[in-house]
Design a protein around this motif. Structure first.
Motif, PDB file in Angstrom:
ATOM      1  N   ARG A   1       0.862  -1.192   0.000  1.00 44.49           N
ATOM      2  CA  ARG A   1       0.000   0.000   0.000  1.00 44.49           C
ATOM      3  C   ARG A   1       0.891   1.232   0.000  1.00 44.49           C
ATOM      4  NH1 ARG A   1      -2.354  -2.000   5.521  1.00 44.49           N
ATOM      5  NH2 ARG A   1      -0.090  -2.199   5.660  1.00 44.49           N
ATOM      6  N   ILE A   2       0.737   2.055  -1.031  1.00 43.93           N
ATOM      7  CA  ILE A   2       1.621   3.204  -1.227  1.00 43.93           C
ATOM      8  C   ILE A   2       0.800   4.485  -1.172  1.00 43.93           C
ATOM      9  CG2 ILE A   2       3.275   4.330  -2.753  1.00 43.93           C
ATOM     10  CD1 ILE A   2       3.906   1.632  -3.969  1.00 43.93           C
ATOM     11  N   GLY A   3       1.197   5.402  -0.297  1.00 45.19           N
ATOM     12  CA  GLY A   3       0.574   6.720  -0.245  1.00 45.19           C
ATOM     13  C   GLY A   3       1.184   7.629  -1.290  1.00 45.19           C
ATOM     14  N   THR A   4       0.351   8.285  -2.073  1.00 47.65           N
ATOM     15  CA  THR A   4       0.828   9.059  -3.220  1.00 47.65           C
ATOM     16  C   THR A   4       0.387  10.509  -3.132  1.00 47.65           C
ATOM     17  OG1 THR A   4      -1.113   8.673  -4.616  1.00 47.65           O
ATOM     18  CG2 THR A   4       0.595   6.973  -4.610  1.00 47.65           C
ATOM     19  N   ALA A   5       0.841  11.282  -4.115  1.00 50.95           N
ATOM     20  CA  ALA A   5       0.457  12.686  -4.250  1.00 50.95           C
ATOM     21  C   ALA A   5       0.371  13.023  -5.724  1.00 50.95           C
ATOM     22  CB  ALA A   5       1.488  13.590  -3.563  1.00 50.95           C
ATOM     23  N   ALA A   6      -0.218  14.173  -6.021  1.00 53.30           N
ATOM     24  CA  ALA A   6      -0.380  14.593  -7.414  1.00 53.30           C
ATOM     25  C   ALA A   6       0.980  14.841  -8.063  1.00 53.30           C
ATOM     26  CB  ALA A   6      -1.229  15.865  -7.480  1.00 53.30           C
TER      27      ALA A   6
ATOM     28  N   GLY B   1       4.697 -10.991  -8.052  1.00 53.62           N
ATOM     29  CA  GLY B   1       3.360 -11.396  -7.627  1.00 53.62           C
ATOM     30  C   GLY B   1       2.664 -10.473  -6.655  1.00 53.62           C
ATOM     31  N   PHE B   2       3.311  -9.360  -6.238  1.00 50.74           N
ATOM     32  CA  PHE B   2       2.661  -8.567  -5.199  1.00 50.74           C
ATOM     33  C   PHE B   2       1.459  -7.792  -5.751  1.00 50.74           C
ATOM     34  CE2 PHE B   2       5.567  -5.117  -6.596  1.00 50.74           C
ATOM     35  CZ  PHE B   2       4.713  -4.027  -6.597  1.00 50.74           C
ATOM     36  N   ASP B   3       0.485  -7.586  -4.883  1.00 51.00           N
ATOM     37  CA  ASP B   3      -0.687  -6.785  -5.232  1.00 51.00           C
ATOM     38  C   ASP B   3      -0.432  -5.352  -4.779  1.00 51.00           C
ATOM     39  OD1 ASP B   3      -3.116  -6.143  -6.221  1.00 51.00           O
ATOM     40  OD2 ASP B   3      -4.298  -7.123  -4.663  1.00 51.00           O
ATOM     41  N   LEU B   4      -1.102  -4.401  -5.414  1.00 49.82           N
ATOM     42  CA  LEU B   4      -0.786  -2.991  -5.197  1.00 49.82           C
ATOM     43  C   LEU B   4      -2.053  -2.193  -4.925  1.00 49.82           C
ATOM     44  CD1 LEU B   4       1.352  -0.633  -5.438  1.00 49.82           C
ATOM     45  CD2 LEU B   4       0.619  -0.458  -7.820  1.00 49.82           C
ATOM     46  N   VAL B   5      -1.973  -1.294  -3.936  1.00 48.76           N
ATOM     47  CA  VAL B   5      -3.031  -0.323  -3.677  1.00 48.76           C
ATOM     48  C   VAL B   5      -2.380   1.048  -3.568  1.00 48.76           C
ATOM     49  CG1 VAL B   5      -4.794   0.474  -2.067  1.00 48.76           C
ATOM     50  CG2 VAL B   5      -4.533  -1.966  -2.495  1.00 48.76           C
ATOM     51  N   LEU B   6      -2.822   2.002  -4.378  1.00 50.04           N
ATOM     52  CA  LEU B   6      -2.364   3.386  -4.294  1.00 50.04           C
ATOM     53  C   LEU B   6      -3.402   4.201  -3.539  1.00 50.04           C
ATOM     54  CD1 LEU B   6      -0.970   3.987  -7.895  1.00 50.04           C
ATOM     55  CD2 LEU B   6       0.274   3.290  -5.835  1.00 50.04           C
ATOM     56  N   VAL B   7      -2.948   4.979  -2.561  1.00 47.96           N
ATOM     57  CA  VAL B   7      -3.846   5.750  -1.707  1.00 47.96           C
ATOM     58  C   VAL B   7      -3.441   7.213  -1.793  1.00 47.96           C
ATOM     59  CG1 VAL B   7      -4.779   6.046   0.608  1.00 47.96           C
ATOM     60  CG2 VAL B   7      -4.037   3.772  -0.155  1.00 47.96           C
ATOM     61  N   ASP B   8      -4.327   8.061  -2.325  1.00 45.66           N
ATOM     62  CA  ASP B   8      -4.052   9.494  -2.468  1.00 45.66           C
ATOM     63  C   ASP B   8      -4.618  10.215  -1.255  1.00 45.66           C
ATOM     64  OD1 ASP B   8      -3.617  12.074  -3.203  1.00 45.66           O
ATOM     65  OD2 ASP B   8      -4.563  11.944  -5.164  1.00 45.66           O
ATOM     66  N   LEU B   9      -3.727  10.735  -0.407  1.00 45.59           N
ATOM     67  CA  LEU B   9      -4.129  11.419   0.819  1.00 45.59           C
ATOM     68  C   LEU B   9      -3.325  12.704   0.975  1.00 45.59           C
ATOM     69  CD1 LEU B   9      -4.107   8.451   3.382  1.00 45.59           C
ATOM     70  CD2 LEU B   9      -6.141   9.657   2.570  1.00 45.59           C
ATOM     71  N   PRO B  10      -3.859  13.709   1.685  1.00 42.24           N
ATOM     72  CA  PRO B  10      -3.025  14.861   2.056  1.00 42.24           C
ATOM     73  C   PRO B  10      -1.805  14.384   2.833  1.00 42.24           C
ATOM     74  CG  PRO B  10      -5.341  15.286   2.557  1.00 42.24           C
ATOM     75  CD  PRO B  10      -5.242  13.841   2.176  1.00 42.24           C
ATOM     76  N   VAL B  11      -0.729  15.148   2.801  1.00 44.92           N
ATOM     77  CA  VAL B  11       0.540  14.667   3.336  1.00 44.92           C
ATOM     78  C   VAL B  11       0.447  14.290   4.809  1.00 44.92           C
ATOM     79  CG1 VAL B  11       1.379  17.016   3.788  1.00 44.92           C
ATOM     80  CG2 VAL B  11       3.005  15.141   3.501  1.00 44.92           C
ATOM     81  N   ILE B  12      -0.252  15.077   5.609  1.00 43.90           N
ATOM     82  CA  ILE B  12      -0.365  14.754   7.034  1.00 43.90           C
ATOM     83  C   ILE B  12      -1.097  13.432   7.219  1.00 43.90           C
ATOM     84  CG2 ILE B  12      -1.274  15.496   9.251  1.00 43.90           C
ATOM     85  CD1 ILE B  12       1.142  17.075   8.272  1.00 43.90           C
ATOM     86  N   GLU B  13      -2.143  13.226   6.422  1.00 45.68           N
ATOM     87  CA  GLU B  13      -2.884  11.969   6.511  1.00 45.68           C
ATOM     88  C   GLU B  13      -2.037  10.792   6.037  1.00 45.68           C
ATOM     89  OE1 GLU B  13      -5.769  11.679   8.003  1.00 45.68           O
ATOM     90  OE2 GLU B  13      -5.617  13.817   8.404  1.00 45.68           O
ATOM     91  N   ARG B  14      -1.156  11.046   5.050  1.00 42.54           N
ATOM     92  CA  ARG B  14      -0.253   9.991   4.602  1.00 42.54           C
ATOM     93  C   ARG B  14       0.659   9.538   5.746  1.00 42.54           C
ATOM     94  NH1 ARG B  14       2.404  12.762  -0.263  1.00 42.54           N
ATOM     95  NH2 ARG B  14       0.619  14.136  -0.110  1.00 42.54           N
ATOM     96  N   VAL B  15       1.189  10.510   6.482  1.00 39.42           N
ATOM     97  CA  VAL B  15       2.076  10.187   7.601  1.00 39.42           C
ATOM     98  C   VAL B  15       1.310   9.429   8.684  1.00 39.42           C
ATOM     99  CG1 VAL B  15       3.515  11.160   9.437  1.00 39.42           C
ATOM    100  CG2 VAL B  15       3.616  12.133   7.129  1.00 39.42           C
ATOM    101  N   HIS B  16       0.106   9.916   9.024  1.00 43.66           N
ATOM    102  CA  HIS B  16      -0.689   9.248  10.052  1.00 43.66           C
ATOM    103  C   HIS B  16      -1.030   7.813   9.635  1.00 43.66           C
ATOM    104  CE1 HIS B  16      -0.701  12.821  12.266  1.00 43.66           C
ATOM    105  NE2 HIS B  16      -1.835  13.364  11.858  1.00 43.66           N
TER     106      HIS B  16
END
Length: 284
Positions: free
Chosen positions: A91-96, A115-130
């Motif tokens: 699970r990777i937190g991303t930005a624009a 073989g790994f599965d991937l989830v991209l999560v777009d969050l504001p930077v503070i939320e990414r850290v949390h």
């Protein structure tokens, strides 16, 4: 009983500050969004937005509810992930503006583990850290300086910041610009804390006039594009990704750059894993 759906709709409106755009993002009709937000306001007994025919703004109550709503939705996603996630989910937190870097990095990681599965999560930077600290993300990409307990910061890349001006700005047709040449115009500083810190540090002694902070990258482009008296500093790749014809992106002389970091949980990650992550997302 408060529904997660109402919170999702509220968060979408809060991030877009526009009911129509929120409906498009959610792929539903606008009246359904308005109805759910109104219902949430009735349940909470407070107004979440100040609305006019032209603008939508969060109230003070709305800002507090937004933080709690994001936490609630993140918790709900975590519950779903626990039920469904395979053991090799990343699970990777991303930005624009990081599309090309993400594509290169993911391709490099897949060479190591196809073989790994991937989830991209777009969050504001503070939320990414949390989210990273709560164990809801495995990695996060962040521009600018970050320091948080339980988080390891790996400096990986550097990218230039460009001056973004309206196409009607006096310097719009220049090939480059200096900060001094923009001194009579107001800088709309980024609201993302790490990027804001990097910009203010870079411009600390230049006499730059700072205006009110901007919001998302898209909002920044729209606002600066409509105001020749202002400008912004943004990563060049982020401006290019939006592709607006209303602004110009000008290299600065001398250049100002920002460091891009990979954030990981601050635990006993093997050295070879850290090296692989760094190598995957560094400059091509």
């Amino acid at each position: 009983m408060m529904e997660l759906r109402a919170l999702r709709y509220f968060v979408a409106v809060a991030e877009e500050l526009h009911f129509g755009r929120a409906a498009e993002r959610l792929r539903i009709v606008q009246p359904a969004v308005s109805q759910q937000v109104a219902r949430l306001e009735r349940e909470l007994g407070t107004r979440l937005f100040d609305r006019t025919s032209r603008t939508v703004r969060l109230t003070e109550s709305g800002r507090r509810v937004l933080a709690a709503a994001r936490e609630t939705l993140a918790a709900a996603e975590h519950v779903r992930a626990v039920v469904h996630e395979p053991s090799d989910l990343v699970r990777i937190g991303t930005a624009a503006g990081l599309t090309a870097r993400l594509e290169r990095g993911i391709d490099a990681l897949r060479e190591l583990n196809p073989g790994f599965d991937l989830v991209l999560v777009d969050l504001p930077v503070i939320e990414r850290v949390h989210a990273l600290r709560r164990g809801e993300l495995d990695l996060a990409l962040v521009r600018g300086p970050v320091s948080a307990p339980g988080v390891r910061v790996l400096p990986v890349w550097s990218e230039p910041l460009h001056a973004v001006v309206s196409a009607r700005h006096p310097v719009a047709e220049r090939g480059s610009v200096t900060v001094a040449e923009l001194a009579d115009h107001v800088l709309r500083a980024p609201s993302d804390p790490p990027l804001h810190e990097a910009v203010t540090a870079a411009l600390g002694s230049t006499g730059t006039r700072f205006g009110r902070p901007v919001g998302t990258a898209q909002d920044t482009i729209v606002e600066v594009g409509s105001d020749p008296g202002s400008w912004a500093l943004m990563p060049a790749t982020e401006v290019a990704a939006i592709g607006s014809t209303r602004v110009r992106s000008l290299p600065l002389l001398p250049p100002i750059t920002i460091t891009g970091n990979i954030l990981t949980p601050d635990d006993d990650i093997p050295r070879q894993c850290t090296h692989a992550i760094t190598a995957a997302f560094e400059d091509a």
